[in-house]
Design a protein around this motif. Structure first.
Motif, PDB file in Angstrom:
ATOM      1  N   GLY A 365     -40.901 -13.085 -16.470  1.00  0.00           N
ATOM      2  CA  GLY A 365     -40.495 -11.717 -16.771  1.00  0.00           C
ATOM      3  C   GLY A 365     -39.135 -11.306 -16.256  1.00  0.00           C
ATOM      4  N   SER A 366     -38.531 -12.121 -15.402  1.00  0.00           N
ATOM      5  CA  SER A 366     -37.223 -11.774 -14.846  1.00  0.00           C
ATOM      6  C   SER A 366     -36.094 -12.209 -15.772  1.00  0.00           C
ATOM      7  N   ASP A 367     -34.925 -11.641 -15.544  1.00  0.00           N
ATOM      8  CA  ASP A 367     -33.721 -12.061 -16.262  1.00  0.00           C
ATOM      9  C   ASP A 367     -32.884 -13.019 -15.432  1.00  0.00           C
ATOM     10  N   ILE A 368     -32.835 -12.758 -14.120  1.00  0.00           N
ATOM     11  CA  ILE A 368     -31.947 -13.492 -13.210  1.00  0.00           C
ATOM     12  C   ILE A 368     -32.737 -13.890 -11.975  1.00  0.00           C
ATOM     13  N   PHE A 369     -32.520 -15.108 -11.494  1.00  0.00           N
ATOM     14  CA  PHE A 369     -33.223 -15.605 -10.310  1.00  0.00           C
ATOM     15  C   PHE A 369     -32.190 -15.883  -9.219  1.00  0.00           C
ATOM     16  N   ILE A 370     -32.330 -15.233  -8.071  1.00  0.00           N
ATOM     17  CA  ILE A 370     -31.335 -15.344  -7.001  1.00  0.00           C
ATOM     18  C   ILE A 370     -31.798 -16.354  -5.955  1.00  0.00           C
ATOM     19  N   MET A 371     -30.945 -17.327  -5.657  1.00  0.00           N
ATOM     20  CA  MET A 371     -31.274 -18.396  -4.707  1.00  0.00           C
ATOM     21  C   MET A 371     -30.011 -18.785  -3.924  1.00  0.00           C
ATOM     22  N   PRO A 372     -29.639 -17.980  -2.918  1.00  0.00           N
ATOM     23  CA  PRO A 372     -28.359 -18.171  -2.215  1.00  0.00           C
ATOM     24  C   PRO A 372     -28.476 -18.963  -0.917  1.00  0.00           C
ATOM     25  N   SER A 385     -37.220 -21.591 -12.931  1.00  0.00           N
ATOM     26  CA  SER A 385     -36.610 -20.422 -13.573  1.00  0.00           C
ATOM     27  C   SER A 385     -35.837 -20.838 -14.828  1.00  0.00           C
ATOM     28  N   LEU A 386     -35.143 -21.966 -14.788  1.00  0.00           N
ATOM     29  CA  LEU A 386     -34.480 -22.478 -15.993  1.00  0.00           C
ATOM     30  C   LEU A 386     -35.487 -22.701 -17.111  1.00  0.00           C
ATOM     31  N   ARG A 387     -36.595 -23.311 -16.764  1.00  0.00           N
ATOM     32  CA  ARG A 387     -37.633 -23.624 -17.744  1.00  0.00           C
ATOM     33  C   ARG A 387     -38.143 -22.361 -18.440  1.00  0.00           C
ATOM     34  N   TYR A 388     -38.190 -21.251 -17.686  1.00  0.00           N
ATOM     35  CA  TYR A 388     -38.715 -20.001 -18.221  1.00  0.00           C
ATOM     36  C   TYR A 388     -37.617 -19.063 -18.730  1.00  0.00           C
ATOM     37  N   GLY A 389     -36.384 -19.561 -18.795  1.00  0.00           N
ATOM     38  CA  GLY A 389     -35.303 -18.762 -19.350  1.00  0.00           C
ATOM     39  C   GLY A 389     -34.837 -17.641 -18.452  1.00  0.00           C
ATOM     40  N   THR A 390     -35.031 -17.799 -17.153  1.00  0.00           N
ATOM     41  CA  THR A 390     -34.540 -16.839 -16.166  1.00  0.00           C
ATOM     42  C   THR A 390     -33.335 -17.482 -15.486  1.00  0.00           C
ATOM     43  N   VAL A 391     -32.180 -16.908 -15.658  1.00  0.00           N
ATOM     44  CA  VAL A 391     -30.916 -17.573 -15.332  1.00  0.00           C
ATOM     45  C   VAL A 391     -30.667 -17.546 -13.822  1.00  0.00           C
ATOM     46  N   PRO A 392     -30.438 -18.716 -13.213  1.00  0.00           N
ATOM     47  CA  PRO A 392     -30.269 -18.763 -11.752  1.00  0.00           C
ATOM     48  C   PRO A 392     -28.874 -18.328 -11.293  1.00  0.00           C
ATOM     49  N   VAL A 393     -28.856 -17.640 -10.146  1.00  0.00           N
ATOM     50  CA  VAL A 393     -27.639 -17.388  -9.374  1.00  0.00           C
ATOM     51  C   VAL A 393     -27.837 -18.128  -8.061  1.00  0.00           C
ATOM     52  N   VAL A 394     -27.030 -19.175  -7.805  1.00  0.00           N
ATOM     53  CA  VAL A 394     -27.282 -20.051  -6.662  1.00  0.00           C
ATOM     54  C   VAL A 394     -26.005 -20.321  -5.875  1.00  0.00           C
ATOM     55  N   ARG A 395     -26.214 -20.702  -4.618  1.00  0.00           N
ATOM     56  CA  ARG A 395     -25.095 -21.226  -3.836  1.00  0.00           C
ATOM     57  C   ARG A 395     -25.019 -22.738  -4.076  1.00  0.00           C
ATOM     58  N   GLU A 410     -18.670 -26.568 -19.148  1.00  0.00           N
ATOM     59  CA  GLU A 410     -19.363 -27.000 -20.358  1.00  0.00           C
ATOM     60  C   GLU A 410     -20.866 -27.107 -20.098  1.00  0.00           C
ATOM     61  N   ASN A 411     -21.663 -26.591 -21.034  1.00  0.00           N
ATOM     62  CA  ASN A 411     -23.126 -26.607 -20.936  1.00  0.00           C
ATOM     63  C   ASN A 411     -23.645 -25.806 -19.746  1.00  0.00           C
ATOM     64  N   GLY A 412     -22.891 -24.774 -19.344  1.00  0.00           N
ATOM     65  CA  GLY A 412     -23.296 -23.963 -18.204  1.00  0.00           C
ATOM     66  C   GLY A 412     -24.662 -23.322 -18.398  1.00  0.00           C
ATOM     67  N   ASN A 413     -25.491 -23.380 -17.336  1.00  0.00           N
ATOM     68  CA  ASN A 413     -26.848 -22.831 -17.414  1.00  0.00           C
ATOM     69  C   ASN A 413     -27.151 -21.814 -16.322  1.00  0.00           C
ATOM     70  N   GLY A 414     -26.121 -21.428 -15.542  1.00  0.00           N
ATOM     71  CA  GLY A 414     -26.345 -20.482 -14.458  1.00  0.00           C
ATOM     72  C   GLY A 414     -25.038 -20.067 -13.814  1.00  0.00           C
ATOM     73  N   PHE A 415     -25.157 -19.463 -12.642  1.00  0.00           N
ATOM     74  CA  PHE A 415     -23.992 -18.940 -11.933  1.00  0.00           C
ATOM     75  C   PHE A 415     -24.000 -19.501 -10.511  1.00  0.00           C
ATOM     76  N   ILE A 445     -26.748 -18.236 -23.071  1.00  0.00           N
ATOM     77  CA  ILE A 445     -26.946 -18.759 -21.709  1.00  0.00           C
ATOM     78  C   ILE A 445     -28.423 -19.070 -21.482  1.00  0.00           C
ATOM     79  N   VAL A 446     -29.289 -18.145 -21.873  1.00  0.00           N
ATOM     80  CA  VAL A 446     -30.727 -18.350 -21.699  1.00  0.00           C
ATOM     81  C   VAL A 446     -31.195 -19.584 -22.469  1.00  0.00           C
TER      82      VAL A 446
END
Length: 474
Positions: A365-372, A385-395, A410-415, A445-446
């Motif tokens: 149900g989320s849009d963005i997953f934060i993992m710093p 989260s990638l599998r469920y289409g929730t885009v990760p924000v990671v360190r 290229e082929n970016g899947n997150g931030f 992106i999703v």
């Protein structure tokens, strides 16, 4: 090739973290690649209660541990074509929780010795014994000291995987002789910085040492990440490699997941993922709006980057984010997020605890997953989260660096952000927020996130290559 995978936990029987997930999924992936893989773990009380009717008694034997002679029962159970062995001793394993007992050193020394005694007593001869973390590290020294003279073990090779170097199994030096039963002439293989160190013994005695991501294998050579073991690992670097973990694609599949309100896949997700988002808002009493939901499913401890999140959480809410947090851990973070949900009703939802069914709804149900994270050997949450289409924000550390590609590439899947500070995390979250507002961009992106292959298929082949190289050592 035959492999015995030794672990103190494995899904679905008993698990407390990533090791349990790996032990429950990698052996299946290896089996799919035609490697006969069996798993051995303790028969915890909770397993005995739940699977009592399915467990098959095999045999029993004694385990000599120092001056102790302890009973060990052996049971087995087959699941998904993998045979699981369970070692039974109620004194050691019929307790609340897997770890944290006063005699954990003795408990897992018994388990390690019992693994080898089990092999003496059954008709299964592994080419590779694969041990994991400090709880099974002693298998590697026990086989070299006490079992190499037995023909069954002449050609057996050992692999030791470090899942988290922070937890090494450190005890007083008196445990070496009194509890572990290690002769004095071998004590140096355990001694490290004035203590008995189980992980050190595992590294010293294994034929190959692996970690759960290529970046983490490099990071632990640095004192910033190694928790004191970097000098030893640099000396043993010739046998060290990193193989990225995967996740079970049958278990984590938004197309078939019965725990989420609507199913979807990478080709058609917008409408049903929106329904999952509405469901998540209802669960946490969040306001209906066009705001993105950023989530965290994590242990609430400092090394997960929660000090950074605490510094910017209110700014994110002011910018338009809604926030959902599930986890438990240090009181300071539990109290902070509970306070945040009280201060911002309708914008922040928090559950303190570990609730797997709710976690699945959050991923969907989320849009963005934060993992710093300050450090992250591999991480599985970003893959789920990638599998469920929730885009990760990671360190960019450990497995987060290896599994997430920034959208500017290229082929970016997150931030991704690099430096461990609050400003970089905030800027990264705002990049995600601005991308979210562009619906066409966000949809692409999703879709890339969901099409990212985080299964075990590639990594299982890397393990097989590593096993073969191990078998060719001598």
């Amino acid at each position: 090739m035959k492999v015995l995978y030794c672990s103190s936990e494995a899904v679905p029987f008993a698990a407390s973290g990533g090791l349990g997930d790996v032990a429950g999924s990698l052996p299946k992936a290896l089996h799919d690649e035609k490697v006969e893989t069996r798993v051995v773990m303790p028969l915890y009380g909770q397993i005995k209660e739940k699977y009592a009717k399915e467990l098959e008694f095999v045999t029993n034997f004694n385990v000599i541990l120092g001056w102790r002679v302890q009973y060990c029962g052996l049971f087995k159970y087959e699941k998904d074509n993998v045979i699981y062995y369970f070692l039974d001793n109620e004194y050691y394993f019929k307790r609340q929780g897997l770890y944290g007992h006063f005699d954990d050193g003795e408990r897992f020394a018994f388990f390690s010795k019992a693994i080898l005694e089990m092999l003496v007593n059954i008709d299964f001869t592994p080419d590779i014994i694969h041990t994991n973390d400090w709880q099974t590290a002693l298998v590697n020294i026990y086989i070299n000291i006490f079992y190499r003279h037995i023909p069954k073990f002449y050609n057996t090779k050992t692999v030791f995987t470090i899942h988290n170097i922070q937890y090494q199994g450190k005890y007083g030096l008196d445990i070496i002789s009194d509890v572990l039963g290690i002769p004095d002439e071998y004590a140096h293989q355990l001694e490290y910085e004035g203590a008995a160190n189980f992980m050190k013994a595992g590294i010293e005695n294994a034929d190959k040492v692996t970690t759960v991501s290529p970046t983490y294998a490099k990071e632990i050579l640095d004192q910033w990440y190694s928790h004191g073991l970097d000098p030893l690992l640099r000396e043993r670097q010739f046998k060290l490699c990193g193989i990225l973990n995967g996740i079970d694609y049958k278990e984590y599949n938004p197309k078939t997941d019965k725990l989420i309100v609507k199913n979807y896949n990478s080709d058609a997700f917008a409408r049903n993922k929106a329904v999952c988002k509405d469901d998540l808002r209802a669960i946490f009493n969040l306001e209906k709006s066009n705001a993105p939901i950023a989530s965290m499913v994590t242990r609430l401890v400092e090394h997960k980057g929660l000090d950074l999140v605490r510094n910017i959480a209110e700014k994110l809410i002011e910018e338009g984010y809604q926030l959902v947090v599930l986890g438990s851990g240090e009181t300071q973070y539990e109290d902070f997020f509970s306070y945040l949900s009280y201060k911002y009703p309708g914008k922040v939802g928090v559950r303190i605890g570990f609730i797997p069914t709710l976690a699945r709804k959050i991923y969907a149900g989320s849009d963005i997953f934060i993992m710093p994270s300050k450090s992250e050997p591999c991480g599985l949450s970003q893959m789920i989260s990638l599998r469920y289409g929730t885009v990760p924000v990671v360190r960019a550390t450990g497995g987060l660096k290896d599994s997430i590609i920034d959208i500017d590439e290229e082929n970016g899947n997150g931030f991704k952000f690099c430096d461990y500070n609050s400003e970089e995390l905030f800027n990264c979250c705002m990049r995600a927020y601005n991308s979210y507002k562009d619906k066409k961009l966000w949809t692409s992106i999703v879709k890339r996130a969901m099409k990212t292959d985080c299964s075990w298929k590639h990594s299982a082949k890397e393990y097989i290559e590593m096993y073969n190289s191990c078998l060719n050592l001598w």
